[in-house]
Write a protein that holds these residues in place. Structure first.
Motif, mmCIF file in Angstrom:
data_model
loop_
_atom_site.group_PDB
_atom_site.id
_atom_site.type_symbol
_atom_site.label_atom_id
_atom_site.label_comp_id
_atom_site.label_asym_id
_atom_site.label_seq_id
_atom_site.Cartn_x
_atom_site.Cartn_y
_atom_site.Cartn_z
ATOM 1 N N GLY A 237 -97.857 -24.786 -17.890
ATOM 2 C CA GLY A 237 -97.791 -23.935 -18.775
ATOM 3 C C GLY A 237 -96.673 -24.701 -19.786
ATOM 4 O O GLY A 237 -96.372 -23.738 -20.562
ATOM 5 N N MET A 238 -96.063 -25.939 -18.993
ATOM 6 C CA MET A 238 -94.990 -25.877 -20.461
ATOM 7 C C MET A 238 -95.393 -26.474 -21.149
ATOM 8 O O MET A 238 -94.874 -27.208 -22.378
ATOM 9 N N THR A 239 -96.574 -27.994 -20.345
ATOM 10 C CA THR A 239 -96.885 -28.471 -21.334
ATOM 11 C C THR A 239 -98.303 -29.316 -21.037
ATOM 12 O O THR A 239 -98.644 -29.980 -22.748
ATOM 13 N N GLU A 240 -98.427 -28.441 -21.710
ATOM 14 C CA GLU A 240 -100.288 -27.877 -22.097
ATOM 15 C C GLU A 240 -100.338 -27.022 -22.806
ATOM 16 O O GLU A 240 -98.955 -25.997 -22.660
ATOM 17 N N PRO A 241 -101.247 -26.742 -23.764
ATOM 18 C CA PRO A 241 -101.867 -25.630 -24.937
ATOM 19 C C PRO A 241 -101.809 -24.559 -24.523
ATOM 20 O O PRO A 241 -102.189 -24.099 -22.900
ATOM 21 N N ASP A 242 -100.807 -23.450 -24.959
ATOM 22 C CA ASP A 242 -100.970 -22.449 -24.370
ATOM 23 C C ASP A 242 -102.257 -21.927 -25.512
ATOM 24 O O ASP A 242 -101.972 -21.216 -27.007
ATOM 25 N N GLU A 243 -103.454 -21.237 -24.536
ATOM 26 C CA GLU A 243 -104.717 -20.803 -26.179
ATOM 27 C C GLU A 243 -103.894 -19.388 -26.004
ATOM 28 O O GLU A 243 -104.603 -18.822 -27.615
ATOM 29 N N SER A 244 -103.103 -18.269 -25.793
ATOM 30 C CA SER A 244 -103.090 -16.593 -26.718
ATOM 31 C C SER A 244 -102.148 -17.578 -27.949
ATOM 32 O O SER A 244 -102.079 -16.676 -28.785
ATOM 33 N N TYR A 245 -101.608 -18.824 -28.233
ATOM 34 C CA TYR A 245 -100.860 -19.145 -28.912
ATOM 35 C C TYR A 245 -101.297 -20.122 -30.074
ATOM 36 O O TYR A 245 -100.824 -21.514 -30.538
ATOM 37 N N ALA A 265 -91.762 -15.284 -25.080
ATOM 38 C CA ALA A 265 -92.895 -15.228 -26.572
ATOM 39 C C ALA A 265 -94.416 -14.923 -25.490
ATOM 40 O O ALA A 265 -94.854 -14.914 -25.762
ATOM 41 N N GLN A 266 -94.012 -15.160 -23.703
ATOM 42 C CA GLN A 266 -94.938 -15.355 -22.771
ATOM 43 C C GLN A 266 -95.250 -14.031 -22.240
ATOM 44 O O GLN A 266 -95.605 -13.563 -21.662
ATOM 45 N N VAL A 267 -93.580 -14.409 -20.567
ATOM 46 C CA VAL A 267 -93.025 -13.424 -20.568
ATOM 47 C C VAL A 267 -92.965 -12.189 -20.627
ATOM 48 O O VAL A 267 -93.606 -11.274 -20.202
ATOM 49 N N MET A 268 -91.801 -12.338 -21.805
ATOM 50 C CA MET A 268 -91.515 -10.946 -22.140
ATOM 51 C C MET A 268 -92.560 -10.139 -23.423
ATOM 52 O O MET A 268 -92.443 -9.190 -23.251
ATOM 53 N N ARG A 269 -93.071 -11.214 -23.940
ATOM 54 C CA ARG A 269 -94.594 -10.407 -24.142
ATOM 55 C C ARG A 269 -95.330 -9.397 -23.715
ATOM 56 O O ARG A 269 -95.518 -8.183 -23.539
ATOM 57 N N ASP A 270 -95.429 -9.349 -22.241
ATOM 58 C CA ASP A 270 -96.708 -9.651 -21.683
ATOM 59 C C ASP A 270 -95.868 -8.023 -20.304
ATOM 60 O O ASP A 270 -96.892 -7.169 -20.352
ATOM 61 N N LEU A 271 -94.705 -8.713 -19.920
ATOM 62 C CA LEU A 271 -94.138 -7.465 -18.724
ATOM 63 C C LEU A 271 -93.038 -6.708 -19.904
ATOM 64 O O LEU A 271 -92.754 -5.515 -19.192
ATOM 65 N N GLY A 272 -92.275 -7.250 -20.907
ATOM 66 C CA GLY A 272 -91.227 -6.653 -22.128
ATOM 67 C C GLY A 272 -90.276 -5.920 -20.765
ATOM 68 O O GLY A 272 -89.849 -4.908 -21.725
ATOM 69 N N SER A 273 -89.864 -6.908 -20.741
ATOM 70 C CA SER A 273 -88.018 -5.656 -20.017
ATOM 71 C C SER A 273 -87.529 -6.203 -20.768
ATOM 72 O O SER A 273 -86.274 -6.831 -20.100
ATOM 73 N N ILE A 274 -87.456 -5.877 -21.727
ATOM 74 C CA ILE A 274 -85.914 -5.534 -22.518
ATOM 75 C C ILE A 274 -84.864 -4.690 -22.531
ATOM 76 O O ILE A 274 -84.924 -3.675 -21.821
ATOM 77 N N PRO A 275 -83.296 -5.318 -22.975
ATOM 78 C CA PRO A 275 -82.635 -4.531 -22.853
ATOM 79 C C PRO A 275 -82.369 -4.173 -23.986
ATOM 80 O O PRO A 275 -83.020 -4.686 -25.371
#
Length: 426
Positions: A237-245, A265-275
């Motif tokens: 997930g860190m070293t191979e292409p992210d197809e969603s970007y 860009a990925q986890v917060m984008r999809d799960l959205g636990s922001i302050p």
């Protein structure tokens, strides 16, 4: 100026107003941001340009506070989350997928224990818990081929175990995985996990960082030192292409900020636990006095711990600042300037006597909270850790008679007087 003292960074880091701009960090209470062309917006969505387009991913207020916390910890990047629980989940989930494995200290907060032991198991992520005082051989045996990280707390909540950073960091790095440390209790004022081998640091900012029990929040900080490409097979997930970007590779595109960028860009984008930006603003106010408050918390807690240790109705006391503590030597090594304001102790007579003590307090409050300006108390076995079995409670260092006392900033003689009259009721 060269590198600034942490006290200065508590006040100054993260936000530097330009000529004519507000001296105090503004609250950017906006969900969206306007651009003149579609092309500008498209570059932001592709991570090709820096800027703001939707507050779930980035917000100027939140980012300024995150930058301050990164400066305090000595990290390269940070992100805020809606809670400390979300911070720990995001930090682990950012590099762990179904079918993979985590090694964790067993002496951790009950909610975090349940996150790992129950919820993440449902997601297919397994965990092996080890006692923090385990031997190096026992720790080594906990690793599996699919282990992706090691997790621990710098000072465990509520058992007050001080982590042996050298032992856990060395084991993690022998196996090519990052070491994640929850540094909530000592804060970066009293403990610097990156200097002792940690790769990722998390916080429940709800506690000392906020300091006034006004805002729930969390933070994740990246050291920038873990070499993802050296272990590229472990971390696709860190070293191979992210197809969603469009095939972007985080470790190549963002270097020492790759972990936080992916988490945002990925986890917060999809799960959205922001302050909310307003909560981040309140957190920043708390951070400005963090250095001063931690010193007073530690001074008060030391005095209270010494008082409790001598009281005839107290069965035992655990505070790393006591020379009698089994954690004293580790505290002196990793946190020589102080630990935190939390004390664990037991009263003679067990759970029933503990209940009488807590119900008799007049100034200290019984609350499901810890580490703010006001002295408060809790019985973890029947509250924050009540979902754990007796065996799990023992592994976490939570005995049935354990009382967690969070010593506040009040005048210490008044705190001791309140404790004294409550103990007299037993």
């Amino acid at each position: 100026m060269e590198k600034k003292h942490i006290n200065t960074n508590c006040i100054q880091a993260g936000y530097t107003p330009k000529n004519g701009e507000p001296r105090v960090l503004p609250i950017y209470q906006s969900t969206t941001y306007k651009y003149d062309t579609s092309e500008e917006m498209a570059k932001l969505f592709d991570l090709e340009a820096e800027g703001y387009f939707y507050t779930r991913l980035q917000n100027p207020t939140n980012d300024a506070v995150a930058a301050k916390i990164a400066a305090l910890e000595g990290g390269t990047a940070a992100m805020l989350t809606s809670s400390g629980q979300a911070a720990n989940f995001f930090a682990i989930f950012n590099i762990c997928s179904a079918g993979e494995h985590v090694v964790s200290s067993s002496a951790i907060y009950g909610g975090t224990f349940n996150l790992l032991n129950v919820t993440m198991r449902k997601m297919g992520i397994e965990v092996t818990f080890v006692e923090p005082d385990c031997t190096e051989e026992e720790l080594e045996n906990a690793f599996q081929e699919n282990t992706k990280c090691v997790f621990a707390e710098s000072i465990s909540n509520p058992s007050m175990v001080v982590l042996d950073f050298d032992k856990f960091a060395a084991a993690a790095h022998r196996h090519g995985v990052p070491f994640i440390v929850d540094n909530t209790f000592p804060t970066p004022v009293n403990c610097r996990p990156f200097e002792w081998g940690a790769d990722i640091v998390t916080h429940s900012t709800t506690k000392y960082m906020d300091g006034h029990a006004t805002s729930v929040g969390g933070a994740i900080v990246e050291s920038g030192k873990f070499d993802w490409m050296a272990h590229r097979d472990k971390f696709p997930g860190m070293t191979e292409p992210d197809e969603s970007y469009h095939g972007l590779v985080y470790s190549e595109a963002f270097g020492e900020k790759a972990f936080i960028t992916k988490a945002t860009a990925q986890v917060m984008r999809d799960l959205g636990s922001i302050p909310s930006p307003h909560n981040a603003f309140l957190l920043n106010i708390g951070l400005e006095t963090l250095f001063l408050r931690m010193k007073r918390h530690c001074e008060n807690a030391q005095a209270v711990a010494e008082y409790l240790e001598k009281h005839e109705k107290v069965a035992w006391v655990e505070y790393p600042g006591l020379k009698s503590s089994k954690n004293y030597a580790l505290a002196q090594k990793y946190m020589p300037n102080g630990t935190c304001g939390v004390i664990s102790f037991g009263v003679k007579g067990g759970r029933e006597a503990a209940t009488v003590f807590m119900d008799s307090l007049k100034m200290a409050a019984i609350v499901t909270h810890v580490a703010d300006a006001r002295t408060c108390v809790l019985h973890p076995a029947s509250t924050t850790h009540r979902q754990l079995s007796d065996v799990q409670l023992e592994e976490a260092g939570v005995s049935p008679d354990l009382v967690r006392l969070s010593v506040g900033l009040e005048y210490v003689d008044d705190i001791i007087a309140d404790i004294s009259q409550a103990l007299d009721q037993i």
